[in-house]
Design a protein around this motif. Structure first.
Motif, PDB file in Angstrom:
ATOM      1  N   GLU A 144      -3.483   9.767   8.075  1.00  0.00           N
ATOM      2  CA  GLU A 144      -3.848   9.073   6.843  1.00  0.00           C
ATOM      3  C   GLU A 144      -2.638   8.426   6.188  1.00  0.00           C
ATOM      4  N   VAL A 145      -1.480   9.095   6.265  1.00  0.00           N
ATOM      5  CA  VAL A 145      -0.249   8.505   5.717  1.00  0.00           C
ATOM      6  C   VAL A 145       0.081   7.201   6.443  1.00  0.00           C
ATOM      7  N   SER A 146      -0.002   7.219   7.763  1.00  0.00           N
ATOM      8  CA  SER A 146       0.291   6.025   8.552  1.00  0.00           C
ATOM      9  C   SER A 146      -0.680   4.900   8.225  1.00  0.00           C
ATOM     10  N   ARG A 147      -1.962   5.218   8.182  1.00  0.00           N
ATOM     11  CA  ARG A 147      -2.966   4.191   7.883  1.00  0.00           C
ATOM     12  C   ARG A 147      -2.776   3.618   6.479  1.00  0.00           C
ATOM     13  N   HIS A 148      -2.456   4.486   5.515  1.00  0.00           N
ATOM     14  CA  HIS A 148      -2.277   4.023   4.140  1.00  0.00           C
ATOM     15  C   HIS A 148      -1.105   3.060   4.041  1.00  0.00           C
ATOM     16  N   ARG A 149       0.027   3.389   4.674  1.00  0.00           N
ATOM     17  CA  ARG A 149       1.209   2.532   4.586  1.00  0.00           C
ATOM     18  C   ARG A 149       0.981   1.189   5.274  1.00  0.00           C
ATOM     19  N   ILE A 150       0.260   1.199   6.384  1.00  0.00           N
ATOM     20  CA  ILE A 150      -0.059  -0.063   7.066  1.00  0.00           C
ATOM     21  C   ILE A 150      -1.008  -0.888   6.211  1.00  0.00           C
ATOM     22  N   SER A 151      -1.991  -0.240   5.593  1.00  0.00           N
ATOM     23  CA  SER A 151      -2.947  -0.937   4.733  1.00  0.00           C
ATOM     24  C   SER A 151      -2.253  -1.573   3.535  1.00  0.00           C
ATOM     25  N   VAL A 152      -1.320  -0.839   2.949  1.00  0.00           N
ATOM     26  CA  VAL A 152      -0.573  -1.374   1.800  1.00  0.00           C
ATOM     27  C   VAL A 152       0.241  -2.592   2.223  1.00  0.00           C
ATOM     28  N   PHE A 153       0.893  -2.508   3.368  1.00  0.00           N
ATOM     29  CA  PHE A 153       1.682  -3.640   3.858  1.00  0.00           C
ATOM     30  C   PHE A 153       0.795  -4.863   4.082  1.00  0.00           C
ATOM     31  N   LEU A 154      -0.335  -4.676   4.769  1.00  0.00           N
ATOM     32  CA  LEU A 154      -1.225  -5.799   5.068  1.00  0.00           C
ATOM     33  C   LEU A 154      -1.832  -6.397   3.809  1.00  0.00           C
ATOM     34  N   SER A 155      -2.049  -5.568   2.796  1.00  0.00           N
ATOM     35  CA  SER A 155      -2.672  -6.046   1.562  1.00  0.00           C
ATOM     36  C   SER A 155      -1.697  -6.803   0.672  1.00  0.00           C
ATOM     37  N   THR A 156      -0.409  -6.563   0.839  1.00  0.00           N
ATOM     38  CA  THR A 156       0.597  -7.172  -0.041  1.00  0.00           C
ATOM     39  C   THR A 156       1.368  -8.302   0.623  1.00  0.00           C
ATOM     40  N   TYR A 166      -2.849 -18.141   1.377  1.00  0.00           N
ATOM     41  CA  TYR A 166      -2.591 -17.095   0.384  1.00  0.00           C
ATOM     42  C   TYR A 166      -3.456 -15.855   0.610  1.00  0.00           C
ATOM     43  N   ASP A 167      -4.317 -15.898   1.621  1.00  0.00           N
ATOM     44  CA  ASP A 167      -5.103 -14.709   1.950  1.00  0.00           C
ATOM     45  C   ASP A 167      -4.171 -13.615   2.473  1.00  0.00           C
ATOM     46  N   SER A 168      -4.524 -12.370   2.199  1.00  0.00           N
ATOM     47  CA  SER A 168      -3.703 -11.265   2.678  1.00  0.00           C
ATOM     48  C   SER A 168      -3.867 -11.100   4.183  1.00  0.00           C
ATOM     49  N   LEU A 169      -2.867 -10.503   4.802  1.00  0.00           N
ATOM     50  CA  LEU A 169      -2.934 -10.239   6.238  1.00  0.00           C
ATOM     51  C   LEU A 169      -4.106  -9.317   6.557  1.00  0.00           C
ATOM     52  N   LYS A 170      -4.405  -8.414   5.634  1.00  0.00           N
ATOM     53  CA  LYS A 170      -5.536  -7.513   5.857  1.00  0.00           C
ATOM     54  C   LYS A 170      -6.842  -8.298   5.872  1.00  0.00           C
ATOM     55  N   ASN A 171      -6.964  -9.265   4.981  1.00  0.00           N
ATOM     56  CA  ASN A 171      -8.161 -10.095   4.929  1.00  0.00           C
ATOM     57  C   ASN A 171      -8.308 -10.907   6.213  1.00  0.00           C
ATOM     58  N   VAL A 172      -7.207 -11.438   6.711  1.00  0.00           N
ATOM     59  CA  VAL A 172      -7.232 -12.206   7.967  1.00  0.00           C
ATOM     60  C   VAL A 172      -7.689 -11.314   9.119  1.00  0.00           C
ATOM     61  N   LEU A 218      -6.390  -5.366  21.410  1.00  0.00           N
ATOM     62  CA  LEU A 218      -5.968  -5.608  20.032  1.00  0.00           C
ATOM     63  C   LEU A 218      -7.018  -5.112  19.045  1.00  0.00           C
ATOM     64  N   THR A 219      -8.277  -5.378  19.366  1.00  0.00           N
ATOM     65  CA  THR A 219      -9.357  -4.923  18.504  1.00  0.00           C
ATOM     66  C   THR A 219      -9.354  -3.405  18.375  1.00  0.00           C
ATOM     67  N   ASP A 220      -9.147  -2.693  19.494  1.00  0.00           N
ATOM     68  CA  ASP A 220      -9.086  -1.226  19.468  1.00  0.00           C
ATOM     69  C   ASP A 220      -7.995  -0.751  18.508  1.00  0.00           C
ATOM     70  N   VAL A 221      -6.806  -1.362  18.615  1.00  0.00           N
ATOM     71  CA  VAL A 221      -5.664  -0.935  17.803  1.00  0.00           C
ATOM     72  C   VAL A 221      -5.945  -1.142  16.316  1.00  0.00           C
ATOM     73  N   PHE A 222      -6.494  -2.306  15.942  1.00  0.00           N
ATOM     74  CA  PHE A 222      -6.731  -2.570  14.521  1.00  0.00           C
ATOM     75  C   PHE A 222      -7.849  -1.716  13.953  1.00  0.00           C
ATOM     76  N   ARG A 223      -8.884  -1.475  14.749  1.00  0.00           N
ATOM     77  CA  ARG A 223      -9.950  -0.610  14.255  1.00  0.00           C
ATOM     78  C   ARG A 223      -9.424   0.809  14.034  1.00  0.00           C
ATOM     79  N   PHE A 224      -8.502   1.226  14.883  1.00  0.00           N
ATOM     80  CA  PHE A 224      -7.919   2.561  14.713  1.00  0.00           C
ATOM     81  C   PHE A 224      -6.983   2.609  13.509  1.00  0.00           C
ATOM     82  N   LEU A 225      -6.125   1.590  13.377  1.00  0.00           N
ATOM     83  CA  LEU A 225      -5.141   1.599  12.289  1.00  0.00           C
ATOM     84  C   LEU A 225      -5.787   1.429  10.923  1.00  0.00           C
ATOM     85  N   LEU A 226      -6.845   0.624  10.873  1.00  0.00           N
ATOM     86  CA  LEU A 226      -7.503   0.379   9.582  1.00  0.00           C
ATOM     87  C   LEU A 226      -8.571   1.425   9.255  1.00  0.00           C
ATOM     88  N   GLY A 227      -8.810   2.318  10.225  1.00  0.00           N
ATOM     89  CA  GLY A 227      -9.748   3.414   9.976  1.00  0.00           C
ATOM     90  C   GLY A 227     -11.185   2.964   9.868  1.00  0.00           C
TER      91      GLY A 227
END
Length: 489
Positions: free
Chosen positions: A150-162, A273-279, A480-489
């Motif tokens: 959860e720590v790893s996913r949260h930090r990646i999510s914060v990075f992608l959102s900002t 200007y869209d976030s990386l997470k949105n993309v 790639l899809t597998d990795v992002f689905r795992f990282l984004l939970g």
């Protein structure tokens, strides 16, 4: 100057000398000529490393070292390199990797224990080639805790959102767009000549981007006309425009809303200007390979500018670059991929509910490969021999090779084999049957998630085939899809 060999081992002191530990060094990142040097060669001798059979991007060298602390680095194609995924320090010879060998080696060399500093070295001191997974006493692989995940996913999510899509834009480059009134024949010839699998479509009358043309369209065209008993003719391709094809394909591109009403599928795109997470979420949810980054300076959206084609590999590259020097903040990165729920694996014998892995033989018809690409909704399929050892890979983008010399007008999909189709796309100067390490991107079940992410971050790489070291027997696939689905939970 380089030493031409390693006939004599490192010098040792004393009459009898200490016990030497056979130690395997591994450079898994490719290259043409790779050498090893370190404190055990007094930094004066460069030991040549040999590519591993079945893994052309992996080089190895075995040295007998005295127990104790050692420093080492690699000389790859004329450049000094160190393995950033392994322990390293800055010393008298720049940034170097380190390892600490136990004073009392076991009679049968064993893996460094988890408590030993340097246990994550890219060297093996056991007889199992490339086993870089630290195992417990019962033979199992340690699992990451839910908290660390959860720590790893949260930090990646914060990075992608900002961070925004602007970070995906290259300093220089070109983005190709096609006019919808272009003949299909010319459009796919352009895709082949430019070496690209997808291009946005521009409608001059509407003054906007209206869709994309991809290798998937070429597959559907070939299948549709082939099902009528004939392949594409020169006349049809000369007059059949992209817009005409898209109009006829609307029944495949329609969506149903909550009230059961159908409407045409809209172009999925993003702004700078869209976030990386949105993309990333747009790509995942829409099940597309790329999303155009479009910018318009006017509020009504007129005069749009096509800036870039965003892909998951580009977003993943941003993640790898951001956490490059702080990978310890993401505990999940050091986990071997076999220990986390990632990818599609070949079912074990007797395994219930195991999802079969799509694979094909080289002598099967091209029509079988195209059907499987559509049915399985994947970007590529491993081509294997009778022992399920990896020979090659057939991708959606390979279909554009049929545009070479207008092959599509002269072949029947049921008569051309996958092997013959792959040969169309090979360089005329490359020897027939050569196993292409660039085409077949591979990894091992023991590779860390960090290593897998770095390989998938390379442009054009969408899937890694998980193989058994040595035999190249296919064990699974991670995308790639597998990795992002795992990282984004």
């Amino acid at each position: 100057m380089f030493s031409s060999g390693m006939d004599s081992g490192p010098e040792t002191s004393g009459v009898a000398g200490p016990v030497l530990v056979p130690t395997r060094f591994v450079w898994p990142y490719g290259g043409r000529r790779v050498f090893l040097t370190g404190s055990f060669t007094r930094w004066s001798e460069h030991l040549p490393m040999s590519p591993v059979e079945g893994c052309p991007t992996v080089f190895q060298a075995i040295c007998s070292l005295t127990p104790g602390y050692h420093q080492y680095k690699f000389f790859v194609d004329g450049e000094w390199r160190h393995d950033e995924s392994q322990p390293f320090v800055t010393g008298n010879y720049g940034v170097v990797n380190t390892v600490l060998l136990a004073r009392e080696p076991d009679p049968i060399p064993a893996m460094l224990s988890p408590e030993t500093p340097g246990s994550r070295s890219n060297m093996d001191v056991d007889n199992e080639a490339f086993q870089r997974v630290v195992t417990l006493s019962d033979g199992t692989v340690p699992r990451i805790s839910e908290a660390d995940l959860e720590v790893s996913r949260h930090r990646i999510s914060v990075f992608l959102s900002t961070h925004t899509a602007y970070e995906l834009l290259p300093e220089s480059g070109k983005v190709l767009a096609l006019d919808v009134n272009l003949p299909v024949k010319q459009a796919f010839h352009i895709l082949y000549e430019q070496g690209i699998p997808v291009a946005p479509l521009w409608d001059f009358c509407k003054g906007q981007f209206v869709g994309v043309l991809s290798a998937l369209d070429f597959i559907l065209i070939l299948r549709e006309l082939g099902s009528l008993g004939s392949n594409l003719t020169e006349e049809e391709l000369e007059t059949h425009t992209i817009s005409a094809w898209k109009e006829g394909k609307l029944h495949l591109d329609r969506q149903i809303d909550g009230r059961g009403i159908t409407f045409p599928r809209r172009l999925v795109h993003a702004g700078p200007y869209d976030s990386l997470k949105n993309v990333a979420l747009k790509i995942l949810q829409s099940k597309v390979a790329t999303v155009p980054i479009i910018h318009s300076s006017s509020q009504d959206g007129s005069f749009p500018q096509l800036l870039h084609l965003a892909s998951l590999s580009g977003v993943l590259k941003c993640i790898c670059r951001h956490f490059k020097h702080s990978s310890s903040s993401l505990p999940i990165l050091q986990q071997p991929i076999c220990s986390i729920p990632l990818g599609t694996w070949v079912p074990e014998i007797g395994e219930p509910n195991g999802r079969p892995l799509a694979m094909l033989r080289p002598n099967e018809a091209l029509s079988s490969a195209l059907s499987l690409l559509l049915q399985a909704q994947v970007s590529s399929i491993p081509i294997v021999d009778d022992n399920d050892s990896l020979l090659d890979i057939y991708s959606r983008s390979d279909i554009t090779a049929l545009a070479k010399d207008r092959v599509y007008a002269h072949i029947h999909l049921d008569e051309m084999s996958i092997h013959q189709a792959l040969q169309l796309g090979q360089d005329a100067n490359s020897p027939s049957g050569v196993f292409d390490g660039q085409r077949c991107q591979m990894c091992l079940r023991s590779d860390s998630l960090h290593k897998v992410m770095e390989r998938l971050a390379n442009p054009g790489v969408r899937r890694l085939v998980i193989v058994e070291a040595g035999s190249k027997r296919v064990e699974g696939i991670v995308s790639l899809t597998d990795v992002f689905r795992f990282l984004l939970g």
